[in-house]
Design a protein around this motif. Structure first.
Motif, mmCIF file in Angstrom:
data_model
loop_
_atom_site.group_PDB
_atom_site.id
_atom_site.type_symbol
_atom_site.label_atom_id
_atom_site.label_comp_id
_atom_site.label_asym_id
_atom_site.label_seq_id
_atom_site.Cartn_x
_atom_site.Cartn_y
_atom_site.Cartn_z
ATOM 1 N N ILE A 18 2.041 4.224 -1.156
ATOM 2 C CA ILE A 18 2.303 2.882 -1.695
ATOM 3 C C ILE A 18 1.660 1.815 -0.807
ATOM 4 C CG2 ILE A 18 4.129 1.179 -2.133
ATOM 5 C CD1 ILE A 18 5.875 3.632 -3.021
ATOM 6 N N ALA A 19 1.775 1.980 0.504
ATOM 7 C CA ALA A 19 1.138 1.030 1.425
ATOM 8 C C ALA A 19 -0.378 1.056 1.235
ATOM 9 C CB ALA A 19 1.501 1.361 2.870
ATOM 10 N N GLY A 20 -0.937 2.248 1.065
ATOM 11 C CA GLY A 20 -2.371 2.372 0.824
ATOM 12 C C GLY A 20 -2.788 1.688 -0.467
ATOM 13 N N TYR A 21 -1.966 1.798 -1.490
ATOM 14 C CA TYR A 21 -2.251 1.133 -2.761
ATOM 15 C C TYR A 21 -2.238 -0.387 -2.583
ATOM 16 C CZ TYR A 21 -1.753 -0.339 -7.607
ATOM 17 O OH TYR A 21 -1.931 -0.960 -8.817
ATOM 18 N N GLY A 22 -1.276 -0.889 -1.812
ATOM 19 C CA GLY A 22 -1.217 -2.325 -1.543
ATOM 20 C C GLY A 22 -2.453 -2.805 -0.795
ATOM 21 N N VAL A 23 -2.899 -2.018 0.176
ATOM 22 C CA VAL A 23 -4.120 -2.371 0.917
ATOM 23 C C VAL A 23 -5.318 -2.348 -0.032
ATOM 24 C CG1 VAL A 23 -5.722 -1.584 2.716
ATOM 25 C CG2 VAL A 23 -3.262 -1.646 3.171
ATOM 26 N N ALA A 24 -5.380 -1.342 -0.897
ATOM 27 C CA ALA A 24 -6.493 -1.252 -1.857
ATOM 28 C C ALA A 24 -6.527 -2.483 -2.758
ATOM 29 C CB ALA A 24 -6.370 0.019 -2.693
ATOM 30 N N LEU A 170 -6.313 -3.956 -9.868
ATOM 31 C CA LEU A 170 -5.604 -5.230 -9.954
ATOM 32 C C LEU A 170 -4.911 -5.455 -11.292
ATOM 33 C CD1 LEU A 170 -8.121 -7.607 -8.162
ATOM 34 C CD2 LEU A 170 -6.106 -6.474 -7.217
ATOM 35 N N ALA A 171 -5.392 -4.817 -12.348
ATOM 36 C CA ALA A 171 -4.859 -5.098 -13.679
ATOM 37 C C ALA A 171 -3.862 -4.066 -14.182
ATOM 38 C CB ALA A 171 -6.009 -5.209 -14.679
ATOM 39 N N ASP A 172 -3.812 -2.886 -13.578
ATOM 40 C CA ASP A 172 -2.936 -1.826 -14.071
ATOM 41 C C ASP A 172 -1.510 -2.056 -13.602
ATOM 42 O OD1 ASP A 172 -1.690 0.425 -14.973
ATOM 43 O OD2 ASP A 172 -3.108 1.831 -14.113
ATOM 44 N N GLY A 173 -0.731 -2.672 -14.462
ATOM 45 C CA GLY A 173 0.653 -2.976 -14.115
ATOM 46 C C GLY A 173 1.521 -1.746 -14.000
ATOM 47 N N ARG A 174 1.137 -0.649 -14.644
ATOM 48 C CA ARG A 174 1.953 0.562 -14.620
ATOM 49 C C ARG A 174 2.021 1.158 -13.212
ATOM 50 N NH1 ARG A 174 0.892 4.697 -19.230
ATOM 51 N NH2 ARG A 174 -0.093 2.760 -19.782
ATOM 52 N N VAL A 175 0.883 1.291 -12.559
ATOM 53 C CA VAL A 175 0.860 1.865 -11.206
ATOM 54 C C VAL A 175 1.575 0.937 -10.229
ATOM 55 C CG1 VAL A 175 -0.622 2.601 -9.301
ATOM 56 C CG2 VAL A 175 -1.246 3.170 -11.642
ATOM 57 N N ALA A 176 1.301 -0.350 -10.328
ATOM 58 C CA ALA A 176 1.931 -1.309 -9.425
ATOM 59 C C ALA A 176 3.449 -1.309 -9.600
ATOM 60 C CB ALA A 176 1.361 -2.706 -9.666
ATOM 61 N N ALA A 177 3.909 -1.283 -10.847
ATOM 62 C CA ALA A 177 5.353 -1.260 -11.096
ATOM 63 C C ALA A 177 5.969 0.062 -10.645
ATOM 64 C CB ALA A 177 5.625 -1.513 -12.577
ATOM 65 N N ALA A 178 5.240 1.169 -10.809
ATOM 66 C CA ALA A 178 5.751 2.471 -10.352
ATOM 67 C C ALA A 178 5.912 2.481 -8.838
ATOM 68 C CB ALA A 178 4.816 3.590 -10.804
ATOM 69 N N CYS A 179 4.955 1.868 -8.138
ATOM 70 C CA CYS A 179 5.078 1.771 -6.680
ATOM 71 C C CYS A 179 6.316 0.978 -6.292
ATOM 72 C CB CYS A 179 3.826 1.121 -6.090
ATOM 73 S SG CYS A 179 2.365 2.153 -6.115
ATOM 74 N N GLN A 180 6.549 -0.137 -6.976
ATOM 75 C CA GLN A 180 7.717 -0.958 -6.664
ATOM 76 C C GLN A 180 9.010 -0.242 -7.045
ATOM 77 O OE1 GLN A 180 7.507 -3.457 -4.774
ATOM 78 N NE2 GLN A 180 9.664 -3.919 -4.804
ATOM 79 N N LEU A 181 8.981 0.540 -8.114
ATOM 80 C CA LEU A 181 10.148 1.329 -8.521
ATOM 81 C C LEU A 181 10.507 2.335 -7.430
ATOM 82 C CD1 LEU A 181 11.978 2.159 -11.145
ATOM 83 C CD2 LEU A 181 10.396 4.073 -11.167
ATOM 84 N N VAL A 182 9.504 3.033 -6.905
ATOM 85 C CA VAL A 182 9.739 3.987 -5.822
ATOM 86 C C VAL A 182 10.275 3.271 -4.590
ATOM 87 C CG1 VAL A 182 8.617 5.618 -4.246
ATOM 88 C CG2 VAL A 182 8.082 5.667 -6.689
ATOM 89 N N MET A 183 9.732 2.094 -4.297
ATOM 90 C CA MET A 183 10.231 1.315 -3.152
ATOM 91 C C MET A 183 11.705 0.946 -3.341
ATOM 92 S SD MET A 183 8.167 0.848 -0.610
ATOM 93 C CE MET A 183 8.964 -0.551 0.163
ATOM 94 N N ALA A 184 12.071 0.501 -4.547
ATOM 95 C CA ALA A 184 13.464 0.116 -4.806
ATOM 96 C C ALA A 184 14.389 1.321 -4.657
ATOM 97 C CB ALA A 184 13.589 -0.496 -6.201
ATOM 98 N N LEU A 185 13.998 2.452 -5.247
ATOM 99 C CA LEU A 185 14.827 3.651 -5.142
ATOM 100 C C LEU A 185 14.909 4.147 -3.699
ATOM 101 C CD1 LEU A 185 13.658 5.616 -8.322
ATOM 102 C CD2 LEU A 185 15.858 4.456 -7.961
ATOM 103 N N GLY A 186 13.782 4.132 -3.002
ATOM 104 C CA GLY A 186 13.764 4.599 -1.616
ATOM 105 C C GLY A 186 14.574 3.722 -0.688
ATOM 106 N N THR A 187 14.460 2.425 -0.853
ATOM 107 C CA THR A 187 15.223 1.508 -0.001
ATOM 108 C C THR A 187 16.713 1.651 -0.276
ATOM 109 O OG1 THR A 187 13.352 -0.023 -0.061
ATOM 110 C CG2 THR A 187 15.432 -0.883 0.754
#
Length: 195
Positions: A18-24, A170-187
């Motif tokens: 997820i961090a790598g995706y944010g950097v990308a 930058l435009a694929d909301g599905r991957v970005a939202a999935a990353c945030q979903l994993v962050m919410a569940l993990g936290t």
């Protein structure tokens, strides 16, 4: 009860991805100007990258190299940024799939809670997170409130993961939202494990 080592590695790997995706996202935005990618997006992607790195360190079975005070400073900065944005901009619309600024401020507070509500002995702060911190959190009612907040965030992000839309980093909301979903569940999970 400590988490199994394999779970720590799975979570560490997921958070590093997820961090790598944010950097990308940040790199692509810097190289290819996108009309819908504004400073608000950069701030959110920077915050997500920082939080994902922090979560990776907390889940890592080997612990992390940065002292707790360093993470506390980073998450205080993230929280202050989004709290200030909330106060200055009022209730502006969320940026893309991201939530409101106040939601990012609460997420930053959740990260600070994980760091501040546990014992601060040299042993407990240098080893893997969930082992020495299980059942040791101060202010458990506040911890349960954060668990509930992150559960609600995960449910809210579900439709964005399914709906998706757009192509490219930058435009694929599905991957970005999935990353945030994993962050919410993990936290939420890590706070739950502390309680």
């Amino acid at each position: 009860m400590a988490d199994p080592v394999w779970l720590g590695w799975v979570l560490t790997t997921a958070f590093l991805a997820i961090a790598g995706y944010g950097v990308a996202r940040l790199v692509v935005a810097a190289r290819l100007p996108a009309p819908g990618y504004t400073g608000c997006h950069r701030a959110v992607d920077t915050a997500h990258t920082t939080m994902a790195l922090g979560m990776a360190v907390m889940c890592s079975p080997v612990g992390g190299p940065l002292p707790a005070a360093g993470w506390q400073a980073l998450f205080t900065l993230v929280t202050a940024w989004f709290l200030g944005s909330t106060l200055l901009r009022g209730r502006r619309a969320p940026v893309g799939w991201h939530g409101h600024d106040w939601q990012h401020a609460v997420a930053g507070l959740g990260m600070l809670y994980m760091l501040l509500a546990v014992p601060h002995t040299a042993h407990s702060m240098s080893s893997a997170w969930t082992g020495p911190h299980t059942g040791a959190a101060a202010l458990p009612a506040l911890g349960w409130a954060f668990v509930a907040f992150f559960a609600v965030q995960a449910v809210r992000l579900g439709p964005a993961v399914v709906r998706g839309g757009g192509t490219g980093v930058l435009a694929d909301g599905r991957v970005a939202a999935a990353c945030q979903l994993v962050m919410a569940l993990g936290t939420g999970y890590l706070i739950f494990a502390m309680l």
